[in-house]
Scaffold this motif. Structure first.
Motif, mmCIF file in Angstrom:
data_model
loop_
_atom_site.group_PDB
_atom_site.id
_atom_site.type_symbol
_atom_site.label_atom_id
_atom_site.label_comp_id
_atom_site.label_asym_id
_atom_site.label_seq_id
_atom_site.Cartn_x
_atom_site.Cartn_y
_atom_site.Cartn_z
ATOM 1 N N UNK A 139 0.835 -1.203 0.000
ATOM 2 C CA UNK A 139 0.000 0.000 0.000
ATOM 3 C C UNK A 139 0.869 1.252 0.000
ATOM 4 N N UNK A 140 1.961 1.222 0.737
ATOM 5 C CA UNK A 140 2.874 2.364 0.846
ATOM 6 C C UNK A 140 3.333 2.853 -0.523
ATOM 7 N N UNK A 141 3.531 1.911 -1.461
ATOM 8 C CA UNK A 141 4.089 2.286 -2.764
ATOM 9 C C UNK A 141 3.054 2.730 -3.785
ATOM 10 N N UNK A 142 1.777 2.570 -3.499
ATOM 11 C CA UNK A 142 0.772 2.972 -4.481
ATOM 12 C C UNK A 142 -0.228 3.995 -3.936
ATOM 13 N N UNK A 146 -0.865 6.942 2.455
ATOM 14 C CA UNK A 146 -0.859 5.816 3.387
ATOM 15 C C UNK A 146 0.072 6.028 4.574
ATOM 16 N N UNK A 147 1.290 6.472 4.336
ATOM 17 C CA UNK A 147 2.253 6.601 5.429
ATOM 18 C C UNK A 147 1.733 7.545 6.507
ATOM 19 N N UNK A 148 1.180 8.678 6.098
ATOM 20 C CA UNK A 148 0.642 9.632 7.082
ATOM 21 C C UNK A 148 -0.526 9.016 7.845
ATOM 22 N N UNK A 149 -1.372 8.256 7.143
ATOM 23 C CA UNK A 149 -2.503 7.599 7.815
ATOM 24 C C UNK A 149 -2.004 6.560 8.804
ATOM 25 N N UNK A 150 -1.043 5.763 8.386
ATOM 26 C CA UNK A 150 -0.473 4.718 9.246
ATOM 27 C C UNK A 150 0.150 5.348 10.489
ATOM 28 N N UNK A 151 0.909 6.400 10.325
ATOM 29 C CA UNK A 151 1.553 7.061 11.461
ATOM 30 C C UNK A 151 0.518 7.669 12.402
ATOM 31 N N UNK A 152 -0.511 8.278 11.833
ATOM 32 C CA UNK A 152 -1.570 8.871 12.649
ATOM 33 C C UNK A 152 -2.272 7.800 13.481
ATOM 34 N N UNK A 153 -2.584 6.676 12.856
ATOM 35 C CA UNK A 153 -3.268 5.606 13.568
ATOM 36 C C UNK A 153 -2.406 5.059 14.706
ATOM 37 N N UNK A 154 -1.159 4.770 14.408
ATOM 38 C CA UNK A 154 -0.310 4.143 15.426
ATOM 39 C C UNK A 154 0.062 5.111 16.548
ATOM 40 N N UNK A 155 0.107 6.393 16.268
ATOM 41 C CA UNK A 155 0.321 7.359 17.347
ATOM 42 C C UNK A 155 -0.860 7.340 18.313
ATOM 43 N N UNK A 190 -7.780 1.964 2.739
ATOM 44 C CA UNK A 190 -6.638 1.971 1.831
ATOM 45 C C UNK A 190 -6.110 0.563 1.598
ATOM 46 N N UNK A 191 -6.067 -0.238 2.640
ATOM 47 C CA UNK A 191 -5.632 -1.628 2.488
ATOM 48 C C UNK A 191 -6.589 -2.407 1.587
ATOM 49 N N UNK A 192 -7.891 -2.219 1.767
ATOM 50 C CA UNK A 192 -8.888 -2.956 0.988
ATOM 51 C C UNK A 192 -8.791 -2.607 -0.492
ATOM 52 N N UNK A 193 -8.611 -1.332 -0.806
ATOM 53 C CA UNK A 193 -8.472 -0.911 -2.200
ATOM 54 C C UNK A 193 -7.245 -1.563 -2.828
ATOM 55 N N UNK A 194 -6.148 -1.582 -2.088
ATOM 56 C CA UNK A 194 -4.927 -2.201 -2.610
ATOM 57 C C UNK A 194 -5.119 -3.694 -2.864
ATOM 58 N N UNK A 195 -5.758 -4.396 -1.946
ATOM 59 C CA UNK A 195 -5.968 -5.832 -2.123
ATOM 60 C C UNK A 195 -6.847 -6.122 -3.331
ATOM 61 N N UNK A 196 -7.790 -5.241 -3.633
ATOM 62 C CA UNK A 196 -8.585 -5.405 -4.851
ATOM 63 C C UNK A 196 -7.686 -5.340 -6.090
ATOM 64 N N UNK A 197 -6.700 -4.460 -6.068
ATOM 65 C CA UNK A 197 -5.771 -4.346 -7.198
ATOM 66 C C UNK A 197 -4.842 -5.549 -7.296
ATOM 67 N N UNK A 198 -4.519 -6.123 -6.152
ATOM 68 C CA UNK A 198 -3.594 -7.251 -6.121
ATOM 69 C C UNK A 198 -4.252 -8.562 -6.570
ATOM 70 N N UNK A 199 -5.566 -8.636 -6.511
ATOM 71 C CA UNK A 199 -6.284 -9.899 -6.732
ATOM 72 C C UNK A 199 -6.014 -10.497 -8.113
ATOM 73 N N UNK A 200 -6.168 -9.705 -9.178
ATOM 74 C CA UNK A 200 -6.010 -10.236 -10.538
ATOM 75 C C UNK A 200 -4.580 -10.683 -10.824
#
Length: 356
Positions: A139-142, A146-155, A190-200
């Protein structure tokens, strides 16, 4: 960006290593315990700020030394960027272009390596933490936010868990619910959207490697029919019992299925290796689709525990990826590897160029 030059000092058995690398294919050949995997580990550390073999920094420092150093140069067009990381028992110091970096995530903006090694099956076998790291790397690369969201959540998670551990009043715990819920919902989305892209890409890769339909089932870390904020407010008694927040993206998992069943229960160890490798290659496809020409694949002894047919299918998929390849092997004549590129001989921690 392709890595064009590497210097390694006092990293495990390696010291005085300085190599010019091919932007497409590099093969490191040598006997077991010669330092081949340690070289890939140093390359991985340069791009990730951590090892894929050990969590202990002190195990990477050469015996009797105080620190290790890994430096590399990446090229994108006319721009050359120098990356450097120094590791000592107290932590790491990262520099990019001669300037201190704030986090290891900045390294991956320039050199984002993926690794397929003989332990790749652990991506399926082990607990959800490894799969969350794999997911978040993708997710970080697409997803730029994401990084700002991840940091906000973990803080927010750290603050709420600290209040629980200190047995502070409910008001001190609940004060973090809104922030945690908002960031958590965004992160899960964000994770769910990425996994949809990874499926095919995964489905296509698993058919080529195994002849099986593979799919991913995402468990976001709390019930799908409820809002995270509602769960946090309702389960404060349970959270107090365990002195930690029990629901949220930090409890998420991705179940890899093959033929409709959990892969770890359906396929053999060898098939697990191929499926996990296929998942990694599918991730690289998505990554290259968004940001072409930046990725690297570290392939450690691909012939280990794979028969000729399975190895051939894996290497065929690897060759098609437009990424920089850095491969280790016991011998140079492995069928299916690219013919061009650069060859290096590794023995007793020394790495020297060799002719093909």
């Amino acid at each position: 960006m392709p890595l064009t030059w590497i210097q390694v000092e006092k990293f495990r058995c390696l010291s005085g290593v300085e190599l010019e690398l091919d932007p497409r294919f590099n093969l490191f050949v040598g006997p077991n315990a010669s330092g081949k995997t340690s070289l890939l580990e140093a390359l991985f550390f340069l791009g990730r700020g951590r090892s894929f073999r050990s969590r202990r920094l002190d195990t990477l420092i050469q015996q009797g030394e105080k620190a290790f150093l890994v430096v590399g140069r990446c090229v994108e067009g006319e721009t050359t960027t120098t990356l450097g990381i120094r590791g000592e028992r107290g932590g790491t110091e990262i520099r990019i272009g001669g300037r201190p970096a704030q986090s290891a995530a900045e390294l991956a903006e320039h050199f984002p390596p993926q690794v397929i090694d003989p332990e790749i099956h652990k991506l399926l076998e082990e607990g959800p933490g490894r799969r969350r790291r794999f997911l978040d790397w993708g997710v970080f690369h697409v997803e730029h936010a994401f990084l700002a969201t991840w940091q906000r959540y973990h803080k927010a998670l750290r603050q709420r868990n600290a209040a629980l551990k200190q047995d502070l009043p409910d008001a001190s715990v609940i004060a973090w619910n809104v922030e945690l819920a908002e960031a958590g919902e965004a992160l899960a989305g964000q994770r769910a959207v990425y996994l949809d892209r990874l499926a095919a890409p995964l489905a296509a890769m698993s058919q080529r490697l195994l002849g099986l339909d593979a799919s991913l089932t995402y468990h976001r870390g709390w019930p799908d029919d409820q809002a995270l904020g509602e769960i946090l407010a309702r389960d404060i008694v349970r959270d107090r019992k365990y002195r930690a927040t029990q629901h949220g993206p930090h409890r998420a998992d991705v179940v890899v299925r093959a033929g409709g069943q959990a892969a770890k229960d359906r396929v053999s160890r060898g098939q697990q290796k191929l499926l996990a490798a296929g998942l990694t290659l599918a991730q690289l496809q998505v990554q290259e689709g968004d940001r072409p020409g930046r990725s690297a694949l570290l392939l450690d002894d691909p012939a280990a525990e794979l028969d000729a047919a399975n190895l051939g299918r894996l290497l065929e998929c690897v060759r098609e990826l437009p990424v920089q390849l850095l491969v280790t092997s016991l011998r140079a004549d492995v069928a299916g590897l690219p013919g061009a590129g650069r060859l290096f001989h590794v023995e007793r921690g020394e790495v020297t160029p060799a002719s093909r």
